[in-house]
Structure formats: structure tokens, C-alpha cells
Write a protein that holds these residues in place. Sequence first.
Motif, PDB file in Angstrom:
ATOM      1  N   LEU A   1     -52.250 -59.256 -52.942  1.00 27.16           N
ATOM      2  CA  LEU A   1     -51.706 -58.291 -52.944  1.00 27.16           C
ATOM      3  C   LEU A   1     -52.821 -56.856 -53.957  1.00 27.16           C
ATOM      4  O   LEU A   1     -53.350 -57.900 -54.781  1.00 27.16           O
ATOM      5  CB  LEU A   1     -50.551 -57.764 -54.140  1.00 27.16           C
TER       6      LEU A   1
ATOM      7  N   THR B   1     -47.396 -63.300 -64.931  1.00 25.47           N
ATOM      8  CA  THR B   1     -48.636 -63.622 -65.523  1.00 25.47           C
ATOM      9  C   THR B   1     -48.961 -62.909 -66.603  1.00 25.47           C
ATOM     10  O   THR B   1     -48.807 -62.150 -66.469  1.00 25.47           O
ATOM     11  CB  THR B   1     -49.570 -63.551 -63.818  1.00 25.47           C
TER      12      THR B   1
ATOM     13  N   ASN C   1     -42.661 -63.034 -60.402  1.00 28.58           N
ATOM     14  CA  ASN C   1     -44.146 -63.968 -60.562  1.00 28.58           C
ATOM     15  C   ASN C   1     -44.081 -63.158 -61.174  1.00 28.58           C
ATOM     16  O   ASN C   1     -45.153 -62.175 -60.764  1.00 28.58           O
ATOM     17  CB  ASN C   1     -44.424 -64.356 -59.323  1.00 28.58           C
TER      18      ASN C   1
ATOM     19  N   THR D   1     -46.684 -55.338 -59.209  1.00 25.40           N
ATOM     20  CA  THR D   1     -48.340 -55.128 -57.742  1.00 25.40           C
ATOM     21  C   THR D   1     -47.952 -55.373 -56.532  1.00 25.40           C
ATOM     22  O   THR D   1     -48.315 -55.408 -55.638  1.00 25.40           O
ATOM     23  CB  THR D   1     -49.250 -56.663 -58.585  1.00 25.40           C
ATOM     24  N   GLY D   2     -46.579 -55.585 -56.780  1.00 27.58           N
ATOM     25  CA  GLY D   2     -46.200 -55.490 -55.268  1.00 27.58           C
ATOM     26  C   GLY D   2     -44.952 -57.110 -55.045  1.00 27.58           C
ATOM     27  O   GLY D   2     -44.903 -57.804 -55.623  1.00 27.58           O
ATOM     28  N   TYR D   3     -44.941 -56.851 -53.768  1.00 21.90           N
ATOM     29  CA  TYR D   3     -44.297 -57.544 -53.378  1.00 21.90           C
ATOM     30  C   TYR D   3     -44.652 -58.933 -52.453  1.00 21.90           C
ATOM     31  O   TYR D   3     -45.430 -58.340 -51.178  1.00 21.90           O
ATOM     32  CB  TYR D   3     -42.578 -57.217 -52.417  1.00 21.90           C
ATOM     33  N   MET D   4     -44.266 -60.641 -52.018  1.00 20.83           N
ATOM     34  CA  MET D   4     -45.253 -61.227 -50.945  1.00 20.83           C
ATOM     35  C   MET D   4     -44.481 -62.428 -50.669  1.00 20.83           C
ATOM     36  O   MET D   4     -44.922 -63.403 -51.477  1.00 20.83           O
ATOM     37  CB  MET D   4     -46.685 -61.861 -51.043  1.00 20.83           C
TER      38      MET D   4
ATOM     39  N   LYS E   1     -51.689 -54.814 -49.066  1.00 23.73           N
ATOM     40  CA  LYS E   1     -51.922 -56.757 -48.942  1.00 23.73           C
ATOM     41  C   LYS E   1     -52.622 -56.391 -48.198  1.00 23.73           C
ATOM     42  O   LYS E   1     -52.683 -55.547 -47.742  1.00 23.73           O
ATOM     43  CB  LYS E   1     -50.929 -56.521 -48.153  1.00 23.73           C
TER      44      LYS E   1
ATOM     45  N   THR F   1     -48.337 -58.546 -63.240  1.00 21.18           N
ATOM     46  CA  THR F   1     -49.162 -58.753 -63.922  1.00 21.18           C
ATOM     47  C   THR F   1     -49.363 -58.679 -65.168  1.00 21.18           C
ATOM     48  O   THR F   1     -48.744 -57.394 -65.911  1.00 21.18           O
ATOM     49  CB  THR F   1     -50.266 -58.890 -63.311  1.00 21.18           C
TER      50      THR F   1
ATOM     51  N   GLN G   1     -52.312 -64.244 -48.241  1.00 18.52           N
ATOM     52  CA  GLN G   1     -52.161 -62.779 -48.336  1.00 18.52           C
ATOM     53  C   GLN G   1     -51.671 -62.694 -49.726  1.00 18.52           C
ATOM     54  O   GLN G   1     -51.663 -63.155 -51.389  1.00 18.52           O
ATOM     55  CB  GLN G   1     -49.949 -62.560 -48.628  1.00 18.52           C
TER      56      GLN G   1
ATOM     57  N   TYR H   1     -44.495 -59.653 -57.819  1.00 16.53           N
ATOM     58  CA  TYR H   1     -45.261 -60.161 -59.267  1.00 16.53           C
ATOM     59  C   TYR H   1     -45.425 -58.785 -59.732  1.00 16.53           C
ATOM     60  O   TYR H   1     -45.818 -57.668 -59.627  1.00 16.53           O
ATOM     61  CB  TYR H   1     -46.509 -59.969 -57.981  1.00 16.53           C
TER      62      TYR H   1
ATOM     63  N   LYS I   1     -53.385 -54.281 -55.665  1.00 17.56           N
ATOM     64  CA  LYS I   1     -53.168 -53.833 -57.362  1.00 17.56           C
ATOM     65  C   LYS I   1     -53.047 -55.322 -58.004  1.00 17.56           C
ATOM     66  O   LYS I   1     -52.782 -54.901 -59.142  1.00 17.56           O
ATOM     67  CB  LYS I   1     -51.415 -53.520 -57.065  1.00 17.56           C
TER      68      LYS I   1
ATOM     69  N   LEU J   1     -47.021 -54.906 -65.683  1.00 19.24           N
ATOM     70  CA  LEU J   1     -47.487 -54.013 -64.355  1.00 19.24           C
ATOM     71  C   LEU J   1     -47.323 -54.349 -63.002  1.00 19.24           C
ATOM     72  O   LEU J   1     -47.428 -55.751 -63.092  1.00 19.24           O
ATOM     73  CB  LEU J   1     -49.264 -53.779 -64.174  1.00 19.24           C
TER      74      LEU J   1
ATOM     75  N   GLU K   1     -57.452 -57.530 -61.018  1.00 20.00           N
ATOM     76  CA  GLU K   1     -57.948 -58.028 -62.402  1.00 20.00           C
ATOM     77  C   GLU K   1     -59.504 -56.996 -62.896  1.00 20.00           C
ATOM     78  O   GLU K   1     -60.057 -58.274 -62.049  1.00 20.00           O
ATOM     79  CB  GLU K   1     -57.196 -59.034 -63.400  1.00 20.00           C
TER      80      GLU K   1
ATOM     81  N   ASP L   1     -42.104 -63.435 -53.617  1.00 19.87           N
ATOM     82  CA  ASP L   1     -41.712 -63.355 -55.292  1.00 19.87           C
ATOM     83  C   ASP L   1     -42.176 -61.484 -54.839  1.00 19.87           C
ATOM     84  O   ASP L   1     -43.351 -61.683 -54.605  1.00 19.87           O
ATOM     85  CB  ASP L   1     -43.343 -64.220 -55.581  1.00 19.87           C
TER      86      ASP L   1
END
Lengths: 185, 136
Positions: free
Chosen positions: A64, B100, B98, B121-124, A92, B130, A62, B128, A66, B119, A69, B126
Motif C-alpha cells: 500500500l 502496526t 493488521n 492505509t488500505g486493503y490487501m 497499491k 499503521t 503487494q 492495514y 500510504k 491511520l 512512512e 487484511d
Amino acid sequence: MKKILLSVFVTLGITTANAQSVFFTKNGLVSFFSSTPLENIDAKNSAVASKINSQTGDVEFQMLIKGFEFKKASMQQHFNDKDYMDSDNYPKSTFKGKITDLSKVNFKKDGTYAITVEGDLTIHGVTKKVSTGGTITVTGEKVNSKATFTVVLKDYNVSVPSFVSKKVAESVEVKVDCDYQFYKG
Amino acid sequence: MKTWKKIILIVVVAVAAAGGYKGYRMYTDGPENYSDQKAITVNAVSLLDDYNKSEADANKKYLDKVVAVKGEVKDVTTNQEGQMVVTLKTSDPMNSINCTMDQKDAAITQGTNVTLKGLCTGYMMDVYITRCTVVK
């Protein structure tokens, strides 16, 4: 009383067995590359969630969109745009499948094992059946998975606008490289 | 008639210059810099709670936005790219925020409280974040 104890032990035994067979990561690496006459485009996502069940061969990825990079902000913006990956609506990408030749892999013995993975790849809200070769490397309690495959953009309804078609290739090479840890519950 | 032509000429030159600048930027710019951008401040616990409640609603609030997340450091690890990954504690023992890190010299210790900006970047499982930097 004995029955209760027995059932407790059985339950614990099953839980342990399940827990021991799962390897996972929340920060695996997926990158892609495409070359065009004008320039090479590459992007990396180092926050990929994945798990491998060494008993059933079930594999899941899985990521994301976004989280990819790029070296240039403009490329990253374009990649996420409504007319490309549309990551606001499709945040996703997933893969759910199975190692079809699991018997080739000995998760208890160090080594690199060539495998085939089959399953459903979802990109941009479109799901396709895919199959690819890859490797599983076992080093002690750690496992690594690697695979390289090609994604044809139009298969996933990702259109390349004609005015940028020279800058954006019609297919991209995707590389998976994930280090897993033993799932300790 | 002459002024009319002049106006067209000015417009054409302006558009060409703007286009040229945009094209120039596309070839020369680097990655986006988030550390000096305005951020939505949120604590780690409520960020994951928001996502657990409704991913769609939380995405409207946080996805692709610069956020400053405040929380207790659960773990500090290194990812496969050699970047520091900091997880922040939530009310869920399994799942965290999470983060980075962009910053290479960040001194972050387990158990301390930090605010990290980056930034979303979303959810899985956790949530996230970055390209993080430490907010002092």
C-alpha cells in the motif's frame, strides 16, 4: 467406496503438496532511498504482502502506497499527492513474476541463493516488465527474500514538478527485505 | 497612494512569512501524530466486511483516515523493524485487521478486546492500520 477414499486421499495429497510449497508474509519490508543535493529521502513500508511458491517459482508482492512512512509528515504528504504517487487513485503497487532460475534454490537446505526475478511491476497504475537479481535465504522453515533495484520515475509517469526537482530525485533505489513463513493453511 | 503601498508591503511580508514558516516546517517537522486526532470508530468485523463488499467504497470511507478499530486480539507478533503487530479477528478466519503499533510499551494480550487508533492505509486481504496506539 475404495474409489471415493482414493480420490479423497489424492485430493488431500495435492492440497498438502500445494500448501507446503508456499511461503508468505503480510508484514514484509520494502524501503526506498533517493539522494539529492539538498537532502536524502528515505521511506519504509513494513506491511508488505508477499508470497513465494517454491515449486513453481511464482513470486508476488503487494504494498500500500500510504503505508510508506517518512521521517517528516510533509514529505509523506508530498509523496502521496495527486501530482506525485496519487495514492488516492493508485493505492497499491504490485509485482507479479517468477524466479527464472529456481533450480538454483534448495528450499530444503539452509543457505543463501542468488536468483533472478522477472515480471510485471506496477507503480502509479503503469505496468512495466522488469528483471532484477536478488537472494533467497533458507533457514529451517523460514525464508527471506532480498533484492535491490532502481526505479526511474518517468517510466511510471511519475512526474517531478520542476520547483521541487532539486529535492526529489529522478530515480529511487528500492530495497526488498521480506521474511516469510511457511504457509500452514 | 501611500496606503496602497503600505497594503502591498503588508501583503508581501505576510506571504513571505507564511512561505518561510511552511519551508521551515518542511525541514524541521517529524512524522504526523495521529493519537490525538479525531477518529472514525468502527469494529474490526464490519471494517473487513466493508472492504470485502467493495474496496472502492470502503476506501472512500476509511483510506487515509484516522480510525479507532475495536476488536478481539487474534495474534501479537513483531515485524522486521521491531514494531509490535497486532491482528484483530474478523468474520473471515484467514484475514484480519493488521495493526502496526507506534506505541512500544503497549500491553496487548491475545484473546482480549482492544481499541486501536491509527491511520488506515488500505486493503490487501487484511485491512492495514499503521502508527497505532491503544485507546483507553
